[in-house]
Design a protein around this motif. Sequence first.
Motif, PDB file in Angstrom:
ATOM      1  N   ASP A  14       1.837  13.273  -4.068  1.00 14.43           N
ATOM      2  CA  ASP A  14       1.418  12.539  -3.113  1.00 14.43           C
ATOM      3  C   ASP A  14       0.303  11.562  -2.861  1.00 14.43           C
ATOM      4  N   CYS A  15       0.614  10.607  -3.044  1.00 11.69           N
ATOM      5  CA  CYS A  15      -0.498   9.179  -2.575  1.00 11.69           C
ATOM      6  C   CYS A  15      -0.989   9.566  -1.300  1.00 11.69           C
ATOM      7  N   ASP A  33       5.881   7.463  -2.327  1.00  9.51           N
ATOM      8  CA  ASP A  33       4.713   8.216  -2.196  1.00  9.51           C
ATOM      9  C   ASP A  33       4.424   9.642  -2.508  1.00  9.51           C
ATOM     10  N   LYS A  49      -7.104  16.432   1.309  1.00  8.93           N
ATOM     11  CA  LYS A  49      -6.366  14.954   0.881  1.00  8.93           C
ATOM     12  C   LYS A  49      -7.889  14.414   1.465  1.00  8.93           C
ATOM     13  N   ASP A  69       6.516   5.214   5.032  1.00 15.10           N
ATOM     14  CA  ASP A  69       5.596   6.786   5.164  1.00 15.10           C
ATOM     15  C   ASP A  69       4.694   7.834   5.930  1.00 15.10           C
ATOM     16  N   ASN A  83       1.437   9.462   5.223  1.00 14.27           N
ATOM     17  CA  ASN A  83       0.037  10.139   4.846  1.00 14.27           C
ATOM     18  C   ASN A  83      -0.432   8.966   3.629  1.00 14.27           C
TER      19      ASN A  83
HETATM   20 MG   LIG Z   1       1.348  10.453   0.933  1.00 12.72          MG
END
Ligand SMILES: [Mg+2]
Length: 355
Positions: free
Chosen positions: A8-9, A103, A157, A353, A355
């Motif tokens: 996950d970006c 993403d 994250k 998107d 997050n």
């Molecule tokens: Mg993301």
Amino acid sequence: MRKILHADCDCFYAAVEMRDDPKLADIPLAVGASVDKRGVVATCNYPARAFGIRSAMPMARAMRLCPHLHRISPDFDKYRRVSADIQSIFRVLTPIIEPLSLDEAFLDVTDVNHFRGSATWMARWLKDEVRRQVGITLSVGVAPNKFLAKIASDWNKPDGLCVITPNQVDSFIETLPVDRLHGVGPATAGKLKARGIETCRDLATLSLSALMDDFGKFGVRLHELARGIDERPVKIERERKSISVENTFDHDLPDMAECREHIVALVERLEDRIARYQHPALNKLFVKVRFDDFSITTLETAGQTPALDQFLPLFDEAWQRAARPVRLLGVGVRLVSEDARRQLGLFEPANPDDN
Ligand SMILES: [Mg+2]
């Protein structure tokens, strides 16, 4: 035991904009439409989050929270190109990829032998390669199934890597709040909380039949999730390359005239089927003919109009290659590839998107 990665970006749209203009890196930044267009925040960077700004918040509210917030309108074509770059790195590792959005994706690396089969090292490699080649950071979760991998990618994250090994599943799940479970929204969480159920440890004390009484079929799912069980496979999304219809005949069609009659019906079915795909970009038309000796021939031509007057001459030419009775007839269209569509700007904007 499976090995699943969830990649996950971190604040994807904002990350792409910061990459392309480093001046934006340290100032509060939100990607989304403007206040006068009644825009909402699609993505914001971490300096903006420090002001309490979140995804899906009205831009007007975000501007009140942080008057010097820098706003950029989203450039979905650019994000799609970056997304394709990232996915091509995923594909170096495994073809079993299930994209969830531009993403985010699940990867099944159970049978990958690189890095001596260590999913942790694969996750590190992915993060390094995406940073090096694409210039943005990725958070990756590693776990024996999809729902745990997704929770893990969110665990620390940004730029996170969280691994839940099979023998850590039980201890990880025990303290997990039930609202982190896949499919548990505020309503279900509220219902559980009213019964004193807040963590998966609490949830695991409820019997299957009690859960089914309260939640029906979803009760079965809750019973599994509370024990860290999630058998959903990583589903590969293959790009559709063509749309076609065909028919194998009980009795061979003796000649060209009879075949032509059947082409009429096939083209009608094809038009119906194409309509179901909501304006796919067509590239070529083709016919397929299998003769009574089982030889097969296909013939195609450039064209965007799947009409009878296009297919008939194509069929005539294909039939004359063998000039024999026919067992099977097919007509179809080839589609413009996603890469080419991207270059032509034929894609609709995707969902924002989070997050
Ligand atoms: Mg993301």
